[in-house]
Design a protein around this motif. Structure first.
Motif, PDB file in Angstrom:
ATOM      1  N   VAL A   9     -14.938  26.507 -23.432  1.00  0.00           N
ATOM      2  CA  VAL A   9     -14.109  27.511 -22.760  1.00  0.00           C
ATOM      3  C   VAL A   9     -12.834  27.705 -23.571  1.00  0.00           C
ATOM      4  N   PRO A  10     -12.602  28.896 -24.130  1.00  0.00           N
ATOM      5  CA  PRO A  10     -11.463  29.079 -25.048  1.00  0.00           C
ATOM      6  C   PRO A  10     -10.132  28.577 -24.517  1.00  0.00           C
ATOM      7  N   VAL A  11      -9.803  28.848 -23.260  1.00  0.00           N
ATOM      8  CA  VAL A  11      -8.487  28.474 -22.748  1.00  0.00           C
ATOM      9  C   VAL A  11      -8.352  26.959 -22.576  1.00  0.00           C
ATOM     10  N   LEU A  12      -9.480  26.253 -22.464  1.00  0.00           N
ATOM     11  CA  LEU A  12      -9.454  24.805 -22.268  1.00  0.00           C
ATOM     12  C   LEU A  12      -9.797  24.028 -23.528  1.00  0.00           C
ATOM     13  N   ARG A  13     -10.095  24.734 -24.598  1.00  0.00           N
ATOM     14  CA  ARG A  13     -10.634  24.102 -25.804  1.00  0.00           C
ATOM     15  C   ARG A  13      -9.656  23.113 -26.433  1.00  0.00           C
ATOM     16  N   ARG A  14      -8.405  23.495 -26.553  1.00  0.00           N
ATOM     17  CA  ARG A  14      -7.446  22.630 -27.246  1.00  0.00           C
ATOM     18  C   ARG A  14      -7.268  21.280 -26.537  1.00  0.00           C
ATOM     19  N   PRO A  15      -6.961  21.243 -25.215  1.00  0.00           N
ATOM     20  CA  PRO A  15      -6.817  19.925 -24.583  1.00  0.00           C
ATOM     21  C   PRO A  15      -8.104  19.103 -24.627  1.00  0.00           C
ATOM     22  N   ALA A  16      -9.265  19.765 -24.548  1.00  0.00           N
ATOM     23  CA  ALA A  16     -10.535  19.032 -24.640  1.00  0.00           C
ATOM     24  C   ALA A  16     -10.683  18.379 -26.003  1.00  0.00           C
ATOM     25  N   LEU A  17     -10.306  19.099 -27.050  1.00  0.00           N
ATOM     26  CA  LEU A  17     -10.413  18.558 -28.407  1.00  0.00           C
ATOM     27  C   LEU A  17      -9.434  17.409 -28.620  1.00  0.00           C
ATOM     28  N   TYR A  18      -8.219  17.528 -28.075  1.00  0.00           N
ATOM     29  CA  TYR A  18      -7.260  16.422 -28.186  1.00  0.00           C
ATOM     30  C   TYR A  18      -7.823  15.158 -27.519  1.00  0.00           C
ATOM     31  N   TYR A  19      -8.417  15.326 -26.349  1.00  0.00           N
ATOM     32  CA  TYR A  19      -9.024  14.186 -25.661  1.00  0.00           C
ATOM     33  C   TYR A  19     -10.134  13.570 -26.515  1.00  0.00           C
ATOM     34  N   MET A  20     -10.969  14.429 -27.116  1.00  0.00           N
ATOM     35  CA  MET A  20     -12.083  13.933 -27.924  1.00  0.00           C
ATOM     36  C   MET A  20     -11.604  13.182 -29.156  1.00  0.00           C
ATOM     37  N   VAL A  21     -10.538  13.659 -29.784  1.00  0.00           N
ATOM     38  CA  VAL A  21      -9.982  12.957 -30.940  1.00  0.00           C
ATOM     39  C   VAL A  21      -9.518  11.565 -30.531  1.00  0.00           C
ATOM     40  N   ILE A  22      -8.782  11.492 -29.417  1.00  0.00           N
ATOM     41  CA  ILE A  22      -8.207  10.210 -28.981  1.00  0.00           C
ATOM     42  C   ILE A  22      -9.296   9.258 -28.503  1.00  0.00           C
ATOM     43  N   TRP A  23     -10.156   9.723 -27.608  1.00  0.00           N
ATOM     44  CA  TRP A  23     -11.163   8.835 -27.028  1.00  0.00           C
ATOM     45  C   TRP A  23     -12.285   8.539 -28.016  1.00  0.00           C
TER      46      TRP A  23
ATOM     47  N   GLY B 165     -11.930   8.364 -31.262  1.00  0.00           N
ATOM     48  CA  GLY B 165     -11.372   7.389 -32.190  1.00  0.00           C
ATOM     49  C   GLY B 165     -11.239   6.015 -31.565  1.00  0.00           C
ATOM     50  N   ALA B 166     -10.858   5.982 -30.296  1.00  0.00           N
ATOM     51  CA  ALA B 166     -10.672   4.697 -29.615  1.00  0.00           C
ATOM     52  C   ALA B 166     -11.994   3.952 -29.451  1.00  0.00           C
ATOM     53  N   THR B 167     -13.051   4.664 -29.070  1.00  0.00           N
ATOM     54  CA  THR B 167     -14.346   4.005 -28.881  1.00  0.00           C
ATOM     55  C   THR B 167     -14.922   3.524 -30.206  1.00  0.00           C
ATOM     56  N   ALA B 168     -14.633   4.247 -31.299  1.00  0.00           N
ATOM     57  CA  ALA B 168     -15.078   3.786 -32.614  1.00  0.00           C
ATOM     58  C   ALA B 168     -14.313   2.523 -33.017  1.00  0.00           C
ATOM     59  N   LEU B 169     -12.989   2.557 -32.890  1.00  0.00           N
ATOM     60  CA  LEU B 169     -12.157   1.420 -33.277  1.00  0.00           C
ATOM     61  C   LEU B 169     -12.423   0.197 -32.411  1.00  0.00           C
ATOM     62  N   ALA B 170     -12.852   0.421 -31.171  1.00  0.00           N
ATOM     63  CA  ALA B 170     -13.121  -0.693 -30.270  1.00  0.00           C
ATOM     64  C   ALA B 170     -14.177  -1.634 -30.840  1.00  0.00           C
ATOM     65  N   ARG B 171     -15.107  -1.100 -31.628  1.00  0.00           N
ATOM     66  CA  ARG B 171     -16.130  -1.959 -32.234  1.00  0.00           C
ATOM     67  C   ARG B 171     -15.505  -3.045 -33.118  1.00  0.00           C
TER      68      ARG B 171
ATOM     69  N   THR C 214     -17.365   8.144 -37.115  1.00  0.00           N
ATOM     70  CA  THR C 214     -16.262   8.958 -37.613  1.00  0.00           C
ATOM     71  C   THR C 214     -16.366  10.398 -37.109  1.00  0.00           C
ATOM     72  N   SER C 215     -17.577  10.919 -37.038  1.00  0.00           N
ATOM     73  CA  SER C 215     -17.760  12.310 -36.603  1.00  0.00           C
ATOM     74  C   SER C 215     -17.314  12.523 -35.160  1.00  0.00           C
ATOM     75  N   HIS C 216     -17.312  11.474 -34.344  1.00  0.00           N
ATOM     76  CA  HIS C 216     -16.959  11.620 -32.935  1.00  0.00           C
ATOM     77  C   HIS C 216     -15.512  12.078 -32.758  1.00  0.00           C
ATOM     78  N   TRP C 217     -14.648  11.724 -33.707  1.00  0.00           N
ATOM     79  CA  TRP C 217     -13.245  12.142 -33.604  1.00  0.00           C
ATOM     80  C   TRP C 217     -12.824  13.078 -34.739  1.00  0.00           C
ATOM     81  N   MET C 218     -13.531  13.019 -35.860  1.00  0.00           N
ATOM     82  CA  MET C 218     -13.145  13.867 -36.978  1.00  0.00           C
ATOM     83  C   MET C 218     -13.622  15.311 -36.814  1.00  0.00           C
ATOM     84  N   VAL C 219     -14.809  15.512 -36.273  1.00  0.00           N
ATOM     85  CA  VAL C 219     -15.261  16.888 -36.037  1.00  0.00           C
ATOM     86  C   VAL C 219     -14.353  17.604 -35.040  1.00  0.00           C
ATOM     87  N   PRO C 220     -13.904  16.961 -33.956  1.00  0.00           N
ATOM     88  CA  PRO C 220     -12.890  17.619 -33.122  1.00  0.00           C
ATOM     89  C   PRO C 220     -11.618  17.982 -33.894  1.00  0.00           C
TER      90      PRO C 220
END
Length: 297
Positions: free
Chosen positions: A224-238, A240-246, A271-277
């Motif tokens: 959804v264009p109007v919601l895309r930016r906050p969704a992507l910020y969440y995906m970058v953070i979460w 990255g966090a789930t990858a680093l948790a390993r 890496t793609s889980h947070w880098m593609v966002p």
């Protein structure tokens, strides 16, 4: 038509954007290749499934299932190791594909995708066809095709953005299906949560359920264009966090290499889980334009 400021923005992000995508694909291939070479693959379970393999043996070979079960293990092991080596070699080739006279190597991304897809499907098979496992791995397996798409069709960046968005959404929705308990919550999820946050088992389940709901919400919001930016910020953070948790959850100075093999690879393969966002965020200023955008390869 792009204004001068937009053209300048495009010029700045074009080389960097492609380089980040290229490195992400290379890291995904290298880490998955190492995991297959050193730590095996669920492809073994696929090849040892009597119900699936026995009819093929009867039709195409003279081997019985009993003979196959006794003799196949060394060949399966060697085959999986070579698939891992091919992926690691492919990671190196990926770094060369933008050199003009080496551009032919881009077609090697198709067999690399096939190996990634086979490994991902075998994970899905080994958990008795849980849909969450299949769709969660779509992003990792799809990285070679995402790179090939932009190399072959540099004018189709908006198509790339939509396809990448769908794959990222699938990854987070697949993760969410486990986190909310639609599929059995993996014990490894709970242990990492308890160890890193210092909470009880019940609290870890509640936490995972909450982030599972957020994963679903982000997976929908990215479309959804109007919601895309906050969704992507969440995906970058979460992501990255789930990858680093390993790494954080398994670091142990008492073990060889501090216990980081295979966990560094398990981190890098995500890496793609947070880098593609991040790549999608970089495209947002240009995504809604009507004109075609061509990348400088």
């Amino acid at each position: 038509k792009y204004s001068p400021s937009e053209a300048s923005l495009y010029a700045r992000i074009s080389w960097l954007w492609l380089t980040i995508l290229q490195l992400t694909v290379s890291l995904t291939l290298a880490s998955r290749g190492w995991l297959m070479f050193k730590w095996d693959s669920h492809i073994r379970s696929l090849l040892w499934n009597e119900e699936a393999v026995s009819p093929l043996l009867e039709k195409y070979t003279s081997l019985s299932w009993e003979d196959y079960a006794l003799e196949s293990d060394p060949f399966i092991t060697t085959g999986i190791e070579w698939l891992g080596i091919i992926l690691m070699l492919g990671a190196v080739l990926t770094l060369l594909m933008r050199i003009p006279y080496l551009a032919i190597f881009k077609w090697f991304l198709i067999p690399l995708w096939a190996i990634m897809a086979l490994d991902s499907f075998s994970n899905y098979f080994d958990v008795h066809y849980q849909s969450g496992m299949l769709i969660e791995y779509l992003l990792q397996a799809g990285m070679p095709l995402l790179f090939l798409l932009i190399l072959v069709f540099p004018k189709r960046l908006k198509i790339w953005a939509w396809l990448a968005s769908l794959l990222v959404a699938a990854c987070f929705v697949g993760h969410g299906l486990y986190a909310v308990g639609f599929h059995p919550v993996p014990w490894s999820f709970q242990v990492m949560t308890m160890d890193l946050l210092g909470i009880s088992e019940e609290s870890s389940k509640s936490f995972l359920y909450t982030v599972g709901v957020l994963d679903f919400a982000a997976g929908l919001a990215i479309l959804v264009p109007v919601l895309r930016r906050p969704a992507l910020y969440y995906m970058v953070i979460w992501g990255g966090a789930t990858a680093l948790a390993r790494i954080l959850a398994h670091y142990d100075p008492a073990e060889k290499y501090n216990g980081m093999d295979p966990w560094i690879a398990e981190c890098v393969v995500r890496t793609s889980h947070w880098m593609v966002p991040i790549l999608l965020l970089m495209l947002l200023p240009l995504w809604n334009k009507n004109g075609r955008l061509t990348l400088s390869l």
